[in-house]
Design a protein around this motif. Structure first.
Motif, PDB file in Angstrom:
ATOM      1  N   GLY A 252       0.805  -1.205   0.000  1.00 21.20           N
ATOM      2  CA  GLY A 252       0.000   0.000   0.000  1.00 21.20           C
ATOM      3  C   GLY A 252       0.842   1.260   0.000  1.00 21.20           C
ATOM      4  N   SER A 253       2.105   1.149  -0.376  1.00 22.29           N
ATOM      5  CA  SER A 253       3.009   2.303  -0.342  1.00 22.29           C
ATOM      6  C   SER A 253       2.774   3.205  -1.549  1.00 22.29           C
ATOM      7  CB  SER A 253       4.466   1.832  -0.313  1.00 22.29           C
ATOM      8  OG  SER A 253       4.711   0.869  -1.318  1.00 22.29           O
ATOM      9  N   ILE A 254       3.047   4.480  -1.353  1.00 19.54           N
ATOM     10  CA  ILE A 254       2.829   5.485  -2.394  1.00 19.54           C
ATOM     11  C   ILE A 254       4.167   6.119  -2.747  1.00 19.54           C
ATOM     12  CG2 ILE A 254       1.663   7.651  -2.971  1.00 19.54           C
ATOM     13  CD1 ILE A 254      -0.501   6.841  -0.923  1.00 19.54           C
ATOM     14  N   ASP A 255       4.547   6.005  -4.005  1.00 22.41           N
ATOM     15  CA  ASP A 255       5.820   6.562  -4.448  1.00 22.41           C
ATOM     16  C   ASP A 255       5.808   8.084  -4.340  1.00 22.41           C
ATOM     17  OD1 ASP A 255       6.967   4.098  -5.053  1.00 22.41           O
ATOM     18  OD2 ASP A 255       6.191   4.084  -7.098  1.00 22.41           O
ATOM     19  N   PRO A 256       6.996   8.708  -4.254  1.00 18.07           N
ATOM     20  CA  PRO A 256       7.072  10.179  -4.143  1.00 18.07           C
ATOM     21  C   PRO A 256       6.665  10.846  -5.457  1.00 18.07           C
ATOM     22  CG  PRO A 256       9.267   9.240  -4.367  1.00 18.07           C
ATOM     23  CD  PRO A 256       8.330   8.075  -4.232  1.00 18.07           C
ATOM     24  N   LEU A 257       5.392  11.083  -5.619  1.00 19.84           N
ATOM     25  CA  LEU A 257       4.844  11.511  -6.908  1.00 19.84           C
ATOM     26  C   LEU A 257       5.417  12.835  -7.405  1.00 19.84           C
ATOM     27  CD1 LEU A 257       1.109  10.452  -6.380  1.00 19.84           C
ATOM     28  CD2 LEU A 257       2.991   9.139  -7.390  1.00 19.84           C
ATOM     29  N   PRO A 258       5.561  13.890  -6.563  1.00 24.93           N
ATOM     30  CA  PRO A 258       6.123  15.147  -7.086  1.00 24.93           C
ATOM     31  C   PRO A 258       7.553  14.982  -7.607  1.00 24.93           C
ATOM     32  CG  PRO A 258       4.989  15.523  -5.002  1.00 24.93           C
ATOM     33  CD  PRO A 258       5.099  14.044  -5.169  1.00 24.93           C
ATOM     34  N   GLU A 259       8.353  14.174  -6.915  1.00 27.17           N
ATOM     35  CA  GLU A 259       9.737  13.966  -7.353  1.00 27.17           C
ATOM     36  C   GLU A 259       9.778  13.174  -8.653  1.00 27.17           C
ATOM     37  OE1 GLU A 259      12.018  12.337  -4.066  1.00 27.17           O
ATOM     38  OE2 GLU A 259      10.777  13.467  -2.659  1.00 27.17           O
ATOM     39  N   VAL A 260       8.930  12.175  -8.764  1.00 29.88           N
ATOM     40  CA  VAL A 260       8.865  11.397 -10.004  1.00 29.88           C
ATOM     41  C   VAL A 260       8.413  12.288 -11.154  1.00 29.88           C
ATOM     42  CG1 VAL A 260       7.687   9.504 -11.180  1.00 29.88           C
ATOM     43  CG2 VAL A 260       8.471   9.205  -8.817  1.00 29.88           C
ATOM     44  N   ALA A 261       7.439  13.140 -10.903  1.00 26.43           N
ATOM     45  CA  ALA A 261       6.944  14.037 -11.950  1.00 26.43           C
ATOM     46  C   ALA A 261       8.043  14.977 -12.437  1.00 26.43           C
ATOM     47  CB  ALA A 261       5.755  14.832 -11.422  1.00 26.43           C
ATOM     48  N   ALA A 262       8.836  15.489 -11.512  1.00 22.12           N
ATOM     49  CA  ALA A 262       9.917  16.396 -11.905  1.00 22.12           C
ATOM     50  C   ALA A 262      10.939  15.683 -12.787  1.00 22.12           C
ATOM     51  CB  ALA A 262      10.588  16.956 -10.650  1.00 22.12           C
ATOM     52  N   LEU A 263      11.271  14.438 -12.448  1.00 28.12           N
ATOM     53  CA  LEU A 263      12.226  13.679 -13.250  1.00 28.12           C
ATOM     54  C   LEU A 263      11.638  13.308 -14.605  1.00 28.12           C
ATOM     55  CD1 LEU A 263      13.701  11.408 -10.439  1.00 28.12           C
ATOM     56  CD2 LEU A 263      14.942  13.143 -11.763  1.00 28.12           C
ATOM     57  N   ALA A 264      10.359  12.993 -14.642  1.00 27.55           N
ATOM     58  CA  ALA A 264       9.711  12.683 -15.917  1.00 27.55           C
ATOM     59  C   ALA A 264       9.770  13.894 -16.847  1.00 27.55           C
ATOM     60  CB  ALA A 264       8.267  12.249 -15.679  1.00 27.55           C
ATOM     61  N   ALA A 265       9.516  15.060 -16.297  1.00 26.41           N
ATOM     62  CA  ALA A 265       9.578  16.278 -17.100  1.00 26.41           C
ATOM     63  C   ALA A 265      10.996  16.550 -17.589  1.00 26.41           C
ATOM     64  CB  ALA A 265       9.051  17.461 -16.292  1.00 26.41           C
TER      65      ALA A 265
ATOM     66  N   VAL B 277       6.405  -5.399   8.759  1.00 30.65           N
ATOM     67  CA  VAL B 277       7.413  -4.826   7.859  1.00 30.65           C
ATOM     68  C   VAL B 277       7.424  -3.309   7.871  1.00 30.65           C
ATOM     69  CG1 VAL B 277       8.199  -4.689   5.459  1.00 30.65           C
ATOM     70  CG2 VAL B 277       7.382  -6.856   6.386  1.00 30.65           C
ATOM     71  N   VAL B 278       6.272  -2.680   7.636  1.00 27.69           N
ATOM     72  CA  VAL B 278       6.257  -1.233   7.439  1.00 27.69           C
ATOM     73  C   VAL B 278       4.938  -0.653   7.933  1.00 27.69           C
ATOM     74  CG1 VAL B 278       5.351  -1.412   5.077  1.00 27.69           C
ATOM     75  CG2 VAL B 278       6.674   0.602   5.722  1.00 27.69           C
ATOM     76  N   GLN B 279       5.002   0.554   8.457  1.00 26.94           N
ATOM     77  CA  GLN B 279       3.784   1.237   8.873  1.00 26.94           C
ATOM     78  C   GLN B 279       2.957   1.566   7.634  1.00 26.94           C
ATOM     79  OE1 GLN B 279       4.379   4.226  11.827  1.00 26.94           O
ATOM     80  NE2 GLN B 279       2.456   5.271  11.407  1.00 26.94           N
ATOM     81  N   PRO B 280       1.653   1.275   7.654  1.00 24.32           N
ATOM     82  CA  PRO B 280       0.854   1.395   6.424  1.00 24.32           C
ATOM     83  C   PRO B 280       0.527   2.842   6.066  1.00 24.32           C
ATOM     84  CG  PRO B 280      -0.557   0.783   8.255  1.00 24.32           C
ATOM     85  CD  PRO B 280       0.854   0.768   8.787  1.00 24.32           C
ATOM     86  N   GLN B 281       0.554   3.130   4.764  1.00 22.93           N
ATOM     87  CA  GLN B 281       0.003   4.385   4.261  1.00 22.93           C
ATOM     88  C   GLN B 281      -1.469   4.213   3.923  1.00 22.93           C
ATOM     89  OE1 GLN B 281       3.292   5.278   1.218  1.00 22.93           O
ATOM     90  NE2 GLN B 281       2.768   7.319   1.967  1.00 22.93           N
ATOM     91  N   LEU B 282      -1.833   3.010   3.492  1.00 21.54           N
ATOM     92  CA  LEU B 282      -3.227   2.729   3.158  1.00 21.54           C
ATOM     93  C   LEU B 282      -3.770   1.681   4.127  1.00 21.54           C
ATOM     94  CD1 LEU B 282      -3.088   2.801  -0.754  1.00 21.54           C
ATOM     95  CD2 LEU B 282      -3.726   4.627   0.822  1.00 21.54           C
ATOM     96  N   SER B 283      -4.151   0.503   3.630  1.00 26.81           N
ATOM     97  CA  SER B 283      -4.836  -0.454   4.504  1.00 26.81           C
ATOM     98  C   SER B 283      -4.249  -1.859   4.424  1.00 26.81           C
ATOM     99  CB  SER B 283      -6.332  -0.492   4.150  1.00 26.81           C
ATOM    100  OG  SER B 283      -6.524  -0.964   2.824  1.00 26.81           O
TER     101      SER B 283
ATOM    102  N   ASP C  44      -7.719   3.674   8.936  1.00 27.37           N
ATOM    103  CA  ASP C  44      -7.579   3.805  10.392  1.00 27.37           C
ATOM    104  C   ASP C  44      -7.408   2.433  11.040  1.00 27.37           C
ATOM    105  OD1 ASP C  44      -7.868   6.566  10.274  1.00 27.37           O
ATOM    106  OD2 ASP C  44     -10.021   6.529  10.697  1.00 27.37           O
ATOM    107  N   LEU C  45      -8.154   1.458  10.549  1.00 32.70           N
ATOM    108  CA  LEU C  45      -8.044   0.107  11.082  1.00 32.70           C
ATOM    109  C   LEU C  45      -6.641  -0.444  10.873  1.00 32.70           C
ATOM    110  CD1 LEU C  45      -9.388  -2.475  12.254  1.00 32.70           C
ATOM    111  CD2 LEU C  45      -9.980  -3.087   9.883  1.00 32.70           C
ATOM    112  N   ALA C  46      -6.057  -0.174   9.708  1.00 34.08           N
ATOM    113  CA  ALA C  46      -4.701  -0.659   9.434  1.00 34.08           C
ATOM    114  C   ALA C  46      -3.691  -0.042  10.401  1.00 34.08           C
ATOM    115  CB  ALA C  46      -4.318  -0.344   7.992  1.00 34.08           C
ATOM    116  N   ARG C  47      -3.872   1.232  10.736  1.00 32.41           N
ATOM    117  CA  ARG C  47      -2.981   1.860  11.715  1.00 32.41           C
ATOM    118  C   ARG C  47      -3.093   1.157  13.070  1.00 32.41           C
ATOM    119  NH1 ARG C  47      -0.742   6.944  10.563  1.00 32.41           N
ATOM    120  NH2 ARG C  47      -0.401   7.005   8.306  1.00 32.41           N
ATOM    121  N   ALA C  48      -4.330   0.863  13.474  1.00 37.63           N
ATOM    122  CA  ALA C  48      -4.536   0.170  14.746  1.00 37.63           C
ATOM    123  C   ALA C  48      -3.959  -1.241  14.686  1.00 37.63           C
ATOM    124  CB  ALA C  48      -6.021   0.127  15.080  1.00 37.63           C
TER     125      ALA C  48
END
Length: 486
Positions: free
Chosen positions: A246-259, A397-403, A379-383
């Motif tokens: 459920g991880s989210i890549d660093p979208l602004p940084e990826v966008a800058a490199l794509a440009a 493994v990792v604290q969730p960003q999503l669920s 919220d449930l995933a955080r709990a």
């Protein structure tokens, strides 16, 4: 046999048959004790094989009786709070109502003369979604069968957009194209590269950080190396909600490199698209508005029945790469006549009116209602993470960003990683066979882990705790038996 055709003369028969089917499913939903019966393929296959399809039953009630034995009794029920397996969500009632309507009317969303209002509803929902993403006034898109098809079409557009500026033509030139995605991205990226004639080797895997997000520093280095070798950076695929973490890549940084490198930026938000409706977590998608294309799966985090997905693009003109004209279907003159044929945008021809399910959901519940449900499971995933982190039996493994939660049972006395792998694998299989709960599995750094995909707001922390106890019990049983045998 005409009595089985759905028309004006059989409307009452249709009502009776569908009502009986709905009542049976409703009873099943109300009485299901677990997410699965525990049936094995060896047990169920003979039941299905015994059905003689050349000897019809002739009666809907009899067919429903049979269906109980071959399907309903042993189906995996995603609505149950202890279904914690894959990216399958319980569905909302307005969407199921939409499913019933679209199946009966049976519109085909390829041309206006087969769908009329259906075409306009789909286009309205595409505009609504691109507006939520922030893709701008020229944005467009089309509904698809799922994330794999959406990703394939996005990379098709990226390939075609890369060819002309780079002066590419034949297969040898196409071999210069490269796609960049994280090591946690969906397998459909490699699959798409193969289907598009580029080969799986055209995909350059970028390592992730401790939070399982693409490392933009490494991405920058790989892009520079690509350019130095005379290769063409065709596309960068950022993931907003990886399947495993459920991880989210660093979208602004990826966008800058794509440009900077002239690469098409695609965001696979098949899972994370639920954030588009969230009032508390929308900022996690900041940067998605810079993408050239976006995949969304409403049948994951918008609580829609399968299938309900879409591909969105910043520049609607790029969809021309999927356009082919047939005189019997969508002749070229229809473009000048401004006839809205959705087949001009789609990889599919005949296509279900899946957009109706989302339309009904938004008209009944509203986007905030959907977002509240998705926020609940996040919220449930955080709990659940806090529960796992405090439990000495488990490594999370990792604290969730999503669920999603990825974890591993760690016995107190066993130190062999391979034996621990086998214990976790056994526990998952034994739990599934018991029918008490369903969890998923994956590998992290070559080791066997387990996974909760939490998409049911009815699931509680108590459910998670109970399933963790069941897993530990199965793992301990396996290790104990092996110790005795040793």
């Amino acid at each position: 046999m005409r009595s089985h055709l759905l028309n004006d003369t059989t409307a009452e028969s249709y009502r009776r048959s569908v009502t009986e089917g709905v009542e049976r499913v409703a009873r099943k939903l109300a009485t299901t004790q677990g997410p699965f019966s525990g049936v094995t393929p060896a047990e169920l296959a003979p039941v299905v094989d015994a059905v003689d399809l050349d000897r019809p039953l002739g009666d809907a009630s009899a067919a429903l009786d049979e269906l109980e034995d071959v399907y309903l009794r042993d189906a995996v029920y995603f609505h149950h709070p202890r279904y914690l397996g894959h990216l399958n969500c319980p569905v909302v009632i307005p969407a199921v109502l939409g499913e019933a309507v679209l199946s009966a009317v049976n519109s085909s969303l390829d041309t206006w003369d087969q769908s009329a209002g259906g075409t306009l509803i789909e286009r309205k929902l595409i505009d609504w979604t691109t507006g939520r993403i922030g893709l701008g006034p020229c944005a467009d898109g089309v509904f698809t069968s799922g994330g794999t098809q959406s990703n394939l079409q996005a990379l098709l557009l990226a390939r075609e957009e890369a060819k002309a500026p780079a002066g590419l033509s034949g297969p040898a030139d196409l071999a210069k194209l490269r796609i960049f995605s994280s090591e946690c991205s969906h397998f459909s990226v490699q699959k798409s590269a193969t289907l598009l004639g580029l080969g799986a080797d055209a995909v350059i895997s970028i390592p992730v950080d401790r939070d399982k997000r693409m490392q933009s520093v490494v991405l920058a280095a790989e892009l520079e190396a690509c350019r130095a070798e005379g290769l063409v950076p065709m596309a960068i695929v950022a993931t907003a909600g990886t399947t495993d973490f459920g991880s989210i890549d660093p979208l602004p940084e990826v966008a800058a490199l794509a440009a900077e490198y002239g690469a098409w930026m695609h965001v696979d938000a098949a899972y994370g698209c639920g954030l588009l409706a969230s009032r508390t977590r929308r900022e996690l998608l900041d940067g998605i508005e810079l993408a050239d294309s976006v995949t969304v799966d409403f049948h994951k985090s918008f609580f829609q029945p399968v299938s309900s997905s879409a591909l969105l693009v910043r520049d609607g003109a790029t969809l021309r790469h999927a356009t082919y004209h047939a005189d019997y279907l969508n002749p070229r003159r229809t473009v000048a006549e401004l006839i809205p044929n959705q087949v001009d945008k789609s990889l599919q021809t005949t296509r279900r009116f899946d957009a109706l399910k989302l339309w009904m959901t938004l008209r009944v519940m509203g986007a905030d209602g959907v977002g509240e449900l998705f926020d609940e499971v996040c919220d449930l995933a955080r709990a659940g993470f806090e529960l796992l982190a405090a439990d000495p039996r488990y490594d999370v493994v990792v604290q969730p960003q999503l669920s999603t939660l990825v974890y591993r049972y760690i016995p107190e006395t066993v130190t062999s990683p391979a034996e621990i792998d086998r214990a976790n694998l056994y526990a998952r299989k034994a739990l599934f066979a018991s029918g008490e709960a369903v969890v998923a599995g994956t590998k992290v750094d070559g080791r066997q882990y387990l996974k909760f995909t939490l998409l049911n707001p009815e699931t509680t922390v108590a459910d998670i705790a109970a399933v963790l106890d069941l897993i530990a019990g199965h793992a301990e049983q396996y290790l104990g038996e092996n110790l005795v045998h040793a």
